[in-house]
Each structure stands twice: as C-alpha cells, then as structure tokens.
Design a protein around this motif. Structure first.
Motif, PDB file in Angstrom:
ATOM      1  N   ILE A   3       0.859  -1.177   0.000  1.00 47.91           N
ATOM      2  CA  ILE A   3       0.000   0.000   0.000  1.00 47.91           C
ATOM      3  C   ILE A   3       0.895   1.227   0.000  1.00 47.91           C
ATOM      4  O   ILE A   3       1.905   1.277   0.710  1.00 47.91           O
ATOM      5  CB  ILE A   3      -0.922   0.018   1.237  1.00 47.91           C
ATOM      6  CG1 ILE A   3      -1.821  -1.211   1.246  1.00 47.91           C
ATOM      7  CG2 ILE A   3      -1.728   1.306   1.301  1.00 47.91           C
ATOM      8  CD1 ILE A   3      -2.610  -1.378   2.532  1.00 47.91           C
ATOM      9  N   TYR A   4       0.489   2.228  -0.802  1.00 49.07           N
ATOM     10  CA  TYR A   4       1.220   3.484  -0.803  1.00 49.07           C
ATOM     11  C   TYR A   4       0.244   4.637  -0.928  1.00 49.07           C
ATOM     12  O   TYR A   4      -0.659   4.622  -1.765  1.00 49.07           O
ATOM     13  CB  TYR A   4       2.219   3.554  -1.962  1.00 49.07           C
ATOM     14  CG  TYR A   4       2.930   4.882  -2.003  1.00 49.07           C
ATOM     15  CD1 TYR A   4       4.000   5.134  -1.151  1.00 49.07           C
ATOM     16  CD2 TYR A   4       2.512   5.899  -2.851  1.00 49.07           C
ATOM     17  CE1 TYR A   4       4.641   6.363  -1.148  1.00 49.07           C
ATOM     18  CE2 TYR A   4       3.145   7.135  -2.854  1.00 49.07           C
ATOM     19  CZ  TYR A   4       4.203   7.359  -2.006  1.00 49.07           C
ATOM     20  OH  TYR A   4       4.831   8.583  -1.996  1.00 49.07           O
ATOM     21  N   ASP A   5       0.399   5.610  -0.076  1.00 52.02           N
ATOM     22  CA  ASP A   5      -0.329   6.872  -0.163  1.00 52.02           C
ATOM     23  C   ASP A   5       0.647   7.937   0.328  1.00 52.02           C
ATOM     24  O   ASP A   5       1.217   7.797   1.414  1.00 52.02           O
ATOM     25  CB  ASP A   5      -1.566   6.839   0.730  1.00 52.02           C
ATOM     26  CG  ASP A   5      -2.373   8.111   0.633  1.00 52.02           C
ATOM     27  OD1 ASP A   5      -1.889   9.171   1.125  1.00 52.02           O
ATOM     28  OD2 ASP A   5      -3.468   8.084   0.058  1.00 52.02           O
ATOM     29  N   PRO A   6       0.889   8.971  -0.464  1.00 53.70           N
ATOM     30  CA  PRO A   6       1.906   9.949  -0.069  1.00 53.70           C
ATOM     31  C   PRO A   6       1.592  10.685   1.229  1.00 53.70           C
ATOM     32  O   PRO A   6       2.504  11.198   1.875  1.00 53.70           O
ATOM     33  CB  PRO A   6       1.962  10.924  -1.250  1.00 53.70           C
ATOM     34  CG  PRO A   6       0.678  10.750  -1.963  1.00 53.70           C
ATOM     35  CD  PRO A   6       0.249   9.325  -1.719  1.00 53.70           C
ATOM     36  N   TYR A   7       0.326  10.724   1.639  1.00 54.46           N
ATOM     37  CA  TYR A   7      -0.048  11.432   2.862  1.00 54.46           C
ATOM     38  C   TYR A   7      -0.347  10.508   4.024  1.00 54.46           C
ATOM     39  O   TYR A   7       0.068  10.762   5.147  1.00 54.46           O
ATOM     40  CB  TYR A   7      -1.279  12.320   2.607  1.00 54.46           C
ATOM     41  CG  TYR A   7      -1.032  13.328   1.518  1.00 54.46           C
ATOM     42  CD1 TYR A   7      -0.201  14.416   1.732  1.00 54.46           C
ATOM     43  CD2 TYR A   7      -1.597  13.177   0.261  1.00 54.46           C
ATOM     44  CE1 TYR A   7       0.057  15.344   0.733  1.00 54.46           C
ATOM     45  CE2 TYR A   7      -1.360  14.097  -0.744  1.00 54.46           C
ATOM     46  CZ  TYR A   7      -0.527  15.170  -0.500  1.00 54.46           C
ATOM     47  OH  TYR A   7      -0.276  16.068  -1.495  1.00 54.46           O
ATOM     48  N   TYR A   8      -1.066   9.432   3.767  1.00 55.10           N
ATOM     49  CA  TYR A   8      -1.547   8.583   4.847  1.00 55.10           C
ATOM     50  C   TYR A   8      -0.754   7.301   5.046  1.00 55.10           C
ATOM     51  O   TYR A   8      -0.839   6.687   6.100  1.00 55.10           O
ATOM     52  CB  TYR A   8      -3.028   8.235   4.622  1.00 55.10           C
ATOM     53  CG  TYR A   8      -3.889   9.463   4.507  1.00 55.10           C
ATOM     54  CD1 TYR A   8      -4.146  10.248   5.615  1.00 55.10           C
ATOM     55  CD2 TYR A   8      -4.415   9.843   3.285  1.00 55.10           C
ATOM     56  CE1 TYR A   8      -4.923  11.395   5.517  1.00 55.10           C
ATOM     57  CE2 TYR A   8      -5.199  10.982   3.169  1.00 55.10           C
ATOM     58  CZ  TYR A   8      -5.441  11.759   4.294  1.00 55.10           C
ATOM     59  OH  TYR A   8      -6.210  12.890   4.187  1.00 55.10           O
ATOM     60  N   PHE A   9       0.008   6.895   4.056  1.00 52.81           N
ATOM     61  CA  PHE A   9       0.796   5.663   4.158  1.00 52.81           C
ATOM     62  C   PHE A   9       2.008   5.766   3.229  1.00 52.81           C
ATOM     63  O   PHE A   9       2.086   5.071   2.215  1.00 52.81           O
ATOM     64  CB  PHE A   9      -0.063   4.441   3.805  1.00 52.81           C
ATOM     65  CG  PHE A   9       0.430   3.179   4.434  1.00 52.81           C
ATOM     66  CD1 PHE A   9       0.026   2.818   5.697  1.00 52.81           C
ATOM     67  CD2 PHE A   9       1.317   2.369   3.758  1.00 52.81           C
ATOM     68  CE1 PHE A   9       0.495   1.652   6.279  1.00 52.81           C
ATOM     69  CE2 PHE A   9       1.800   1.198   4.336  1.00 52.81           C
ATOM     70  CZ  PHE A   9       1.387   0.846   5.608  1.00 52.81           C
ATOM     71  N   PRO A  10       2.950   6.659   3.545  1.00 52.62           N
ATOM     72  CA  PRO A  10       4.096   6.902   2.656  1.00 52.62           C
ATOM     73  C   PRO A  10       5.201   5.848   2.765  1.00 52.62           C
ATOM     74  O   PRO A  10       6.332   6.143   3.151  1.00 52.62           O
ATOM     75  CB  PRO A  10       4.578   8.284   3.096  1.00 52.62           C
ATOM     76  CG  PRO A  10       4.234   8.336   4.561  1.00 52.62           C
ATOM     77  CD  PRO A  10       2.938   7.562   4.691  1.00 52.62           C
TER      78      PRO A  10
END
Length: 108
Positions: A3-10
């Motif tokens: 999982i990758y999210d630049p704000y919530y899971f970087p």
C-alpha cells in the motif's frame, strides 16, 4: 501486496518494486502533475502487468458544466476516454474501458 499513499501511508519501499498489477482507485483526479504521476504508476509495472484506474470520466463540455465531481476542491485533474487512449499510446500499452469508471492498461 503493498500500500502506498503519499499522505496517509508513505511507504517508499512500496514504490521501489515491480508489480503484476497496480490499482489506483479515485486517485488520478488528485494528481497535480499527472504526466509525472501516471509515468510513476507505469514504472511500477512488471511485464506483463495491468494498471487498473478508477475515476469518473468527462463526457463532454456541456455535462462538465453541471458535473458535481468537478466541485470537489481536491479534484484538480479530469480525464476523458480520449485522454486515457492518449496515455495508452504514450506508454505503448493496450487500454480497455470497463463500465463507466474503470480503465485497464495492459503491457506485454
């Protein structure tokens, strides 16, 4: 699975690998630099692989004027079927449209 999210899971390790498929659900409309961000998505693909994008598509100028989707201030980039066909051509992949909101890009 990663999982990758630049704000919530970087999790930057997640964007250093190659994947058989990548899903991107209700994300591309938030891209401030869509050419760069979409290229990064394609860079994550192994060969063969599939990139699955889900977003609302612009139908035409008249419908865009009253479209609720554009009123979300975090939605800064919009796409039409022709836009995704252009993206597929640029990245030398096949494109397929599933229903009204799902786009499959297939390499290899």
């Amino acid at each position: 699975m990663s999982i990758y999210d630049p704000y919530y899971f970087p999790d930057h390790e997640a964007i250093q690998r190659k994947y058989d498929f990548v899903t991107c659900t209700e994300v591309v409309e938030h891209f401030n630099e869509p050419a760069i961000d979409i290229a990064q998505l394609f860079s994550l693909l192994a060969e063969p692989a599939v990139l699955i994008v889900m977003t609302k598509l612009v139908i035409n100028k008249e419908r865009f004027a009253s479209w609720h989707y554009k009123n979300d201030p975090t939605h800064v980039c919009f796409y039409s079927k022709e836009t995704f066909e252009f993206i597929a051509l640029q990245h030398k992949v096949a494109v397929e449209f599933i229903g009204s909101d799902v786009i499959l890009f297939v390499n290899g």
